[in-house]
Write a protein that holds these residues in place. Sequence first.
Motif, PDB file in Angstrom:
ATOM      1  N   LEU A 127      -1.943  -9.434   4.442  1.00 52.12           N
ATOM      2  CA  LEU A 127      -0.708 -10.198   4.576  1.00 52.12           C
ATOM      3  C   LEU A 127       0.338  -9.415   5.354  1.00 52.12           C
ATOM      4  O   LEU A 127       1.018  -9.962   6.235  1.00 52.12           O
ATOM      5  N   MET A 128       0.483  -8.133   5.035  1.00 52.61           N
ATOM      6  CA  MET A 128       1.466  -7.305   5.729  1.00 52.61           C
ATOM      7  C   MET A 128       1.097  -7.130   7.197  1.00 52.61           C
ATOM      8  O   MET A 128       1.979  -7.069   8.067  1.00 52.61           O
ATOM      9  N   GLU A 129      -0.184  -7.060   7.494  1.00 53.07           N
ATOM     10  CA  GLU A 129      -0.610  -6.975   8.893  1.00 53.07           C
ATOM     11  C   GLU A 129      -0.218  -8.245   9.641  1.00 53.07           C
ATOM     12  O   GLU A 129       0.244  -8.188  10.789  1.00 53.07           O
ATOM     13  N   GLU A 130      -0.386  -9.402   8.996  1.00 56.49           N
ATOM     14  CA  GLU A 130      -0.017 -10.675   9.622  1.00 56.49           C
ATOM     15  C   GLU A 130       1.494 -10.788   9.794  1.00 56.49           C
ATOM     16  O   GLU A 130       1.980 -11.469  10.711  1.00 56.49           O
ATOM     17  N   MET A 131       2.247 -10.105   8.930  1.00 56.22           N
ATOM     18  CA  MET A 131       3.707 -10.103   9.049  1.00 56.22           C
ATOM     19  C   MET A 131       4.197  -9.129  10.115  1.00 56.22           C
ATOM     20  O   MET A 131       5.394  -9.059  10.401  1.00 56.22           O
ATOM     21  N   GLY A 132       3.266  -8.355  10.684  1.00 59.20           N
ATOM     22  CA  GLY A 132       3.637  -7.394  11.720  1.00 59.20           C
ATOM     23  C   GLY A 132       4.035  -6.046  11.180  1.00 59.20           C
ATOM     24  O   GLY A 132       4.630  -5.225  11.893  1.00 59.20           O
ATOM     25  N   ILE A 133       3.714  -5.805   9.890  1.00 56.75           N
ATOM     26  CA  ILE A 133       4.047  -4.514   9.261  1.00 56.75           C
ATOM     27  C   ILE A 133       2.761  -3.943   8.646  1.00 56.75           C
ATOM     28  O   ILE A 133       2.550  -4.042   7.433  1.00 56.75           O
ATOM     29  N   PRO A 134       1.902  -3.345   9.440  1.00 52.68           N
ATOM     30  CA  PRO A 134       0.620  -2.833   8.929  1.00 52.68           C
ATOM     31  C   PRO A 134       0.788  -1.525   8.152  1.00 52.68           C
ATOM     32  O   PRO A 134       0.198  -0.497   8.489  1.00 52.68           O
ATOM     33  N   ILE A 135       1.566  -1.588   7.087  1.00 56.53           N
ATOM     34  CA  ILE A 135       1.934  -0.380   6.354  1.00 56.53           C
ATOM     35  C   ILE A 135       0.779   0.194   5.539  1.00 56.53           C
ATOM     36  O   ILE A 135       0.633   1.400   5.393  1.00 56.53           O
ATOM     37  N   ILE A 136      -0.089  -0.677   5.011  1.00 57.66           N
ATOM     38  CA  ILE A 136      -1.140  -0.211   4.110  1.00 57.66           C
ATOM     39  C   ILE A 136      -2.377   0.173   4.917  1.00 57.66           C
ATOM     40  O   ILE A 136      -3.110  -0.693   5.393  1.00 57.66           O
ATOM     41  N   ASN A 137      -2.581   1.472   5.072  1.00 59.39           N
ATOM     42  CA  ASN A 137      -3.805   1.975   5.689  1.00 59.39           C
ATOM     43  C   ASN A 137      -4.776   2.369   4.586  1.00 59.39           C
ATOM     44  O   ASN A 137      -4.523   2.130   3.393  1.00 59.39           O
ATOM     45  N   ASP A 138      -5.894   2.981   4.939  1.00 62.39           N
ATOM     46  CA  ASP A 138      -6.907   3.330   3.941  1.00 62.39           C
ATOM     47  C   ASP A 138      -6.351   4.276   2.873  1.00 62.39           C
ATOM     48  O   ASP A 138      -6.615   4.112   1.678  1.00 62.39           O
ATOM     49  N   GLU A 139      -5.572   5.278   3.303  1.00 62.35           N
ATOM     50  CA  GLU A 139      -5.023   6.252   2.358  1.00 62.35           C
ATOM     51  C   GLU A 139      -4.052   5.593   1.385  1.00 62.35           C
ATOM     52  O   GLU A 139      -4.124   5.814   0.169  1.00 62.35           O
ATOM     53  N   LEU A 140      -3.145   4.755   1.907  1.00 63.11           N
ATOM     54  CA  LEU A 140      -2.151   4.125   1.042  1.00 63.11           C
ATOM     55  C   LEU A 140      -2.809   3.100   0.119  1.00 63.11           C
ATOM     56  O   LEU A 140      -2.386   2.926  -1.023  1.00 63.11           O
ATOM     57  N   GLU A 141      -3.857   2.439   0.590  1.00 60.17           N
ATOM     58  CA  GLU A 141      -4.578   1.500  -0.264  1.00 60.17           C
ATOM     59  C   GLU A 141      -5.175   2.230  -1.467  1.00 60.17           C
ATOM     60  O   GLU A 141      -5.095   1.754  -2.601  1.00 60.17           O
ATOM     61  N   GLN A 142      -5.736   3.409  -1.223  1.00 65.28           N
ATOM     62  CA  GLN A 142      -6.292   4.196  -2.320  1.00 65.28           C
ATOM     63  C   GLN A 142      -5.193   4.681  -3.255  1.00 65.28           C
ATOM     64  O   GLN A 142      -5.355   4.698  -4.488  1.00 65.28           O
ATOM     65  N   ASN A 143      -4.034   5.046  -2.698  1.00 64.03           N
ATOM     66  CA  ASN A 143      -2.888   5.454  -3.516  1.00 64.03           C
ATOM     67  C   ASN A 143      -2.437   4.318  -4.426  1.00 64.03           C
ATOM     68  O   ASN A 143      -2.126   4.536  -5.609  1.00 64.03           O
ATOM     69  N   PHE A 144      -2.394   3.104  -3.888  1.00 61.63           N
ATOM     70  CA  PHE A 144      -2.023   1.928  -4.676  1.00 61.63           C
ATOM     71  C   PHE A 144      -3.000   1.719  -5.834  1.00 61.63           C
ATOM     72  O   PHE A 144      -2.592   1.465  -6.975  1.00 61.63           O
ATOM     73  N   LEU A 145      -4.283   1.813  -5.552  1.00 60.71           N
ATOM     74  CA  LEU A 145      -5.295   1.570  -6.582  1.00 60.71           C
ATOM     75  C   LEU A 145      -5.215   2.618  -7.688  1.00 60.71           C
ATOM     76  O   LEU A 145      -5.327   2.292  -8.875  1.00 60.71           O
ATOM     77  N   GLU A 146      -4.995   3.867  -7.324  1.00 59.39           N
ATOM     78  CA  GLU A 146      -4.864   4.932  -8.326  1.00 59.39           C
ATOM     79  C   GLU A 146      -3.621   4.714  -9.185  1.00 59.39           C
ATOM     80  O   GLU A 146      -3.647   4.895 -10.408  1.00 59.39           O
ATOM     81  N   TYR A 147      -2.518   4.345  -8.525  1.00 59.06           N
ATOM     82  CA  TYR A 147      -1.259   4.097  -9.233  1.00 59.06           C
ATOM     83  C   TYR A 147      -1.405   2.910 -10.206  1.00 59.06           C
ATOM     84  O   TYR A 147      -1.006   2.986 -11.372  1.00 59.06           O
ATOM     85  N   LEU A 148      -1.982   1.808  -9.727  1.00 58.38           N
ATOM     86  CA  LEU A 148      -2.136   0.626 -10.550  1.00 58.38           C
ATOM     87  C   LEU A 148      -3.059   0.871 -11.736  1.00 58.38           C
ATOM     88  O   LEU A 148      -2.818   0.370 -12.829  1.00 58.38           O
ATOM     89  N   LYS A 149      -4.079   1.655 -11.527  1.00 60.05           N
ATOM     90  CA  LYS A 149      -4.985   1.987 -12.634  1.00 60.05           C
ATOM     91  C   LYS A 149      -4.228   2.758 -13.708  1.00 60.05           C
ATOM     92  O   LYS A 149      -4.377   2.502 -14.906  1.00 60.05           O
ATOM     93  N   ALA A 150      -3.379   3.708 -13.272  1.00 57.99           N
ATOM     94  CA  ALA A 150      -2.629   4.520 -14.232  1.00 57.99           C
ATOM     95  C   ALA A 150      -1.570   3.703 -14.970  1.00 57.99           C
ATOM     96  O   ALA A 150      -1.337   3.896 -16.160  1.00 57.99           O
ATOM     97  N   VAL A 151      -0.933   2.775 -14.253  1.00 56.95           N
ATOM     98  CA  VAL A 151       0.196   2.028 -14.832  1.00 56.95           C
ATOM     99  C   VAL A 151      -0.249   0.827 -15.664  1.00 56.95           C
ATOM    100  O   VAL A 151       0.336   0.525 -16.694  1.00 56.95           O
ATOM    101  N   LEU A 152      -1.303   0.135 -15.211  1.00 60.07           N
ATOM    102  CA  LEU A 152      -1.683  -1.123 -15.845  1.00 60.07           C
ATOM    103  C   LEU A 152      -2.813  -1.015 -16.864  1.00 60.07           C
ATOM    104  O   LEU A 152      -2.937  -1.863 -17.723  1.00 60.07           O
ATOM    105  N   ALA A 153      -3.636   0.004 -16.738  1.00 61.81           N
ATOM    106  CA  ALA A 153      -4.840   0.061 -17.592  1.00 61.81           C
ATOM    107  C   ALA A 153      -4.451   0.152 -19.066  1.00 61.81           C
ATOM    108  O   ALA A 153      -3.531   0.873 -19.434  1.00 61.81           O
TER     109      ALA A 153
END
Length: 213
Positions: free
Chosen positions: A187-213
């Motif tokens: 979605l962000m890529e379609e908005m013209g803001i390709p902020i989430i690369n492979d590294e940041l995607e992994q950071n998001f997943l690690e963060y969400l696992k810690a916060v939501l699990a």
Amino acid sequence: MARNKHPEQTVQKILDVSLKLFGEKGYEKTTIQDIVDALGMSKGAIYHHFKSKDDIIEALGNQSYSSIDGLRAYVSSFSDMNGLEKLRMIFKAQLKDPRKRSLDPVMMDAYSNPKFMVMSLRETLCEAAAFGATLIEEGIKDGSIQAQDSLCASQVYLLLINFWLVTPLEPYDKQHIKNKVTYLRKLMEEMGIPIINDELEQNFLEYLKAVLA
């Protein structure tokens, strides 16, 4: 009674202990008496600074958003980066911040309080989004971002992160969370803001696992 010469230290101690209790017991199940017992203070000493438990959680939320000033100073040290790279650095730092990881589950638990929910929405749409918009605008000027409206883009992204991606309303499901991050990336890529690369995607997943699990 002797005057408290360091009220800011007392306030911070109340906030730190309250945060710990909210994290352990949940915001709704923690009482002012629990906080009093853990601090070893009188109720009067706490009520001198905070009228209610709601005031304490509001102060914790304000602390979270006041860190924007620190982020401005932090990002200014990366003068050699373009706007998109600065956005990535900001979110990477936020996702790895240990205090944010301990605070965010408490904030989500407090979303059941309408007053706090409105405050969080206001801060997201105004303070945080305005800061994000300045970096998006910088990226538009240097060519790293192709968004059409910097403020709207910032508001959409932050609303999705703070109230859709990170939500206590759904049971934790590892695959669903991964799907959400992947969807947000596209979605962000379609908005013209390709902020989430492979590294940041992994950071998001690690963060969400810690916060939501």
